[in-house]
Design a protein around this motif. Structure first.
Motif, PDB file in Angstrom:
ATOM      1  N   LEU A   1       0.828  -1.206   0.000  1.00  0.00           N
ATOM      2  CA  LEU A   1       0.000   0.000   0.000  1.00  0.00           C
ATOM      3  C   LEU A   1       0.864   1.258   0.000  1.00  0.00           C
ATOM      4  O   LEU A   1       0.595   2.209  -0.749  1.00  0.00           O
ATOM      5  CB  LEU A   1      -0.932  -0.006   1.210  1.00  0.00           C
ATOM      6  CG  LEU A   1      -1.903   1.164   1.339  1.00  0.00           C
ATOM      7  CD1 LEU A   1      -2.855   1.209   0.154  1.00  0.00           C
ATOM      8  CD2 LEU A   1      -2.681   1.051   2.634  1.00  0.00           C
TER       9      LEU A   1
ATOM     10  N   HIS B   1       2.543   1.564  -3.456  1.00  0.00           N
ATOM     11  CA  HIS B   1       1.524   1.951  -4.431  1.00  0.00           C
ATOM     12  C   HIS B   1       1.206   3.436  -4.319  1.00  0.00           C
ATOM     13  O   HIS B   1       1.157   4.158  -5.322  1.00  0.00           O
ATOM     14  CB  HIS B   1       0.275   1.103  -4.196  1.00  0.00           C
ATOM     15  CG  HIS B   1      -0.827   1.347  -5.162  1.00  0.00           C
ATOM     16  ND1 HIS B   1      -2.117   1.004  -4.895  1.00  0.00           N
ATOM     17  CD2 HIS B   1      -0.841   1.899  -6.397  1.00  0.00           C
ATOM     18  CE1 HIS B   1      -2.880   1.331  -5.924  1.00  0.00           C
ATOM     19  NE2 HIS B   1      -2.130   1.880  -6.851  1.00  0.00           N
ATOM     20  N   SER B   2       1.021   3.923  -3.108  1.00  0.00           N
ATOM     21  CA  SER B   2       0.718   5.337  -2.894  1.00  0.00           C
ATOM     22  C   SER B   2       1.884   6.224  -3.309  1.00  0.00           C
ATOM     23  O   SER B   2       1.684   7.297  -3.895  1.00  0.00           O
ATOM     24  CB  SER B   2       0.371   5.586  -1.427  1.00  0.00           C
ATOM     25  OG  SER B   2      -0.799   4.880  -1.084  1.00  0.00           O
TER      26      SER B   2
ATOM     27  N   ASP C   1       1.921   6.422  -7.092  1.00  0.00           N
ATOM     28  CA  ASP C   1       0.850   7.335  -7.520  1.00  0.00           C
ATOM     29  C   ASP C   1       1.288   8.784  -7.370  1.00  0.00           C
ATOM     30  O   ASP C   1       1.106   9.601  -8.275  1.00  0.00           O
ATOM     31  CB  ASP C   1      -0.426   7.116  -6.688  1.00  0.00           C
ATOM     32  CG  ASP C   1      -1.201   5.888  -7.100  1.00  0.00           C
ATOM     33  OD1 ASP C   1      -0.837   5.249  -8.101  1.00  0.00           O
ATOM     34  OD2 ASP C   1      -2.192   5.578  -6.404  1.00  0.00           O
TER      35      ASP C   1
ATOM     36  N   LEU D   1      -5.472   7.924 -12.342  1.00  0.00           N
ATOM     37  CA  LEU D   1      -5.273   7.672 -10.911  1.00  0.00           C
ATOM     38  C   LEU D   1      -6.607   7.574 -10.177  1.00  0.00           C
ATOM     39  O   LEU D   1      -6.817   6.684  -9.351  1.00  0.00           O
ATOM     40  CB  LEU D   1      -4.404   8.763 -10.291  1.00  0.00           C
ATOM     41  CG  LEU D   1      -2.924   8.735 -10.669  1.00  0.00           C
ATOM     42  CD1 LEU D   1      -2.219   9.968 -10.129  1.00  0.00           C
ATOM     43  CD2 LEU D   1      -2.263   7.479 -10.155  1.00  0.00           C
ATOM     44  N   MET D   2      -7.522   8.474 -10.470  1.00  0.00           N
ATOM     45  CA  MET D   2      -8.826   8.456  -9.809  1.00  0.00           C
ATOM     46  C   MET D   2      -9.635   7.223 -10.204  1.00  0.00           C
ATOM     47  O   MET D   2     -10.339   6.643  -9.380  1.00  0.00           O
ATOM     48  CB  MET D   2      -9.612   9.732 -10.129  1.00  0.00           C
ATOM     49  CG  MET D   2      -9.044  10.975  -9.484  1.00  0.00           C
ATOM     50  SD  MET D   2      -8.990  10.874  -7.675  1.00  0.00           S
ATOM     51  CE  MET D   2      -7.256  10.675  -7.381  1.00  0.00           C
TER      52      MET D   2
ATOM     53  N   HIS E   1      -8.577   4.269 -10.848  1.00  0.00           N
ATOM     54  CA  HIS E   1      -8.134   3.029 -10.211  1.00  0.00           C
ATOM     55  C   HIS E   1      -8.290   3.074  -8.690  1.00  0.00           C
ATOM     56  O   HIS E   1      -8.087   2.066  -8.020  1.00  0.00           O
ATOM     57  CB  HIS E   1      -6.702   2.678 -10.638  1.00  0.00           C
ATOM     58  CG  HIS E   1      -5.629   3.132  -9.730  1.00  0.00           C
ATOM     59  ND1 HIS E   1      -5.100   4.388  -9.777  1.00  0.00           N
ATOM     60  CD2 HIS E   1      -4.976   2.486  -8.734  1.00  0.00           C
ATOM     61  CE1 HIS E   1      -4.166   4.506  -8.854  1.00  0.00           C
ATOM     62  NE2 HIS E   1      -4.069   3.376  -8.200  1.00  0.00           N
ATOM     63  N   LYS E   2      -8.665   4.203  -8.130  1.00  0.00           N
ATOM     64  CA  LYS E   2      -8.849   4.292  -6.677  1.00  0.00           C
ATOM     65  C   LYS E   2     -10.027   3.444  -6.196  1.00  0.00           C
ATOM     66  O   LYS E   2      -9.960   2.825  -5.136  1.00  0.00           O
ATOM     67  CB  LYS E   2      -9.034   5.743  -6.226  1.00  0.00           C
ATOM     68  CG  LYS E   2      -7.783   6.589  -6.340  1.00  0.00           C
ATOM     69  CD  LYS E   2      -6.674   6.052  -5.465  1.00  0.00           C
ATOM     70  CE  LYS E   2      -5.418   6.875  -5.612  1.00  0.00           C
ATOM     71  NZ  LYS E   2      -4.323   6.343  -4.841  1.00  0.00           N
ATOM     72  N   GLY E   3     -11.112   3.407  -6.970  1.00  0.00           N
ATOM     73  CA  GLY E   3     -12.287   2.608  -6.592  1.00  0.00           C
ATOM     74  C   GLY E   3     -11.968   1.130  -6.463  1.00  0.00           C
ATOM     75  O   GLY E   3     -12.185   0.519  -5.408  1.00  0.00           O
TER      76      GLY E   3
ATOM     77  N   ALA F   1      -9.081  -0.262  -6.179  1.00  0.00           N
ATOM     78  CA  ALA F   1      -8.064  -0.442  -5.134  1.00  0.00           C
ATOM     79  C   ALA F   1      -8.707  -0.425  -3.750  1.00  0.00           C
ATOM     80  O   ALA F   1      -8.358  -1.228  -2.881  1.00  0.00           O
ATOM     81  CB  ALA F   1      -6.996   0.641  -5.238  1.00  0.00           C
ATOM     82  N   ALA F   2      -9.662   0.479  -3.541  1.00  0.00           N
ATOM     83  CA  ALA F   2     -10.355   0.554  -2.250  1.00  0.00           C
ATOM     84  C   ALA F   2     -11.189  -0.702  -1.994  1.00  0.00           C
ATOM     85  O   ALA F   2     -11.224  -1.216  -0.870  1.00  0.00           O
ATOM     86  CB  ALA F   2     -11.237   1.798  -2.203  1.00  0.00           C
TER      87      ALA F   2
END
Length: 86
Positions: free
Chosen positions: A17, A20-21, A24, A48-49, A51-53, A55-56
């Motif tokens: 994590l 990954h952050s 990003d 980036l936005m 793939h956030k969903g 990933a969450a």
């Protein structure tokens, strides 16, 4: 038969994590530093936005599986918390 508590899984998860952050942030910072590349900046931001969903969702599923807890009533009537490994 392993009697581990999954601590190495959590450590691996946290390292992944953090990495990954950081990637990003580096990607967004690198494209932002170009100054004149507005369309590229927008494209990287949208990527980036987007793939956030997922990933969450995967992070939530991992944590739910690893740390799912339930309350149990012991024979003497006390409530205790048990960690259930699934």
């Amino acid at each position: 038969h392993s009697h581990g508590h999954g601590g190495s899984d959590i450590v691996s998860f946290m390292i992944g994590l953090l990495t990954h952050s950081a990637v990003d942030g580096i990607a967004l910072g690198a494209v932002s530093s170009e100054g004149d590349a507005t369309s590229l900046s927008l494209l990287v931001f949208i990527a980036l936005m987007a793939h956030k969903g997922p990933a969450a969702i995967s992070m939530t599923a991992f944590l739910k599986r690893k740390l799912s807890a339930t309350l149990a009533i012991t024979q003497d009537g006390k409530i205790k918390r048990e960690i259930i490994k699934q």
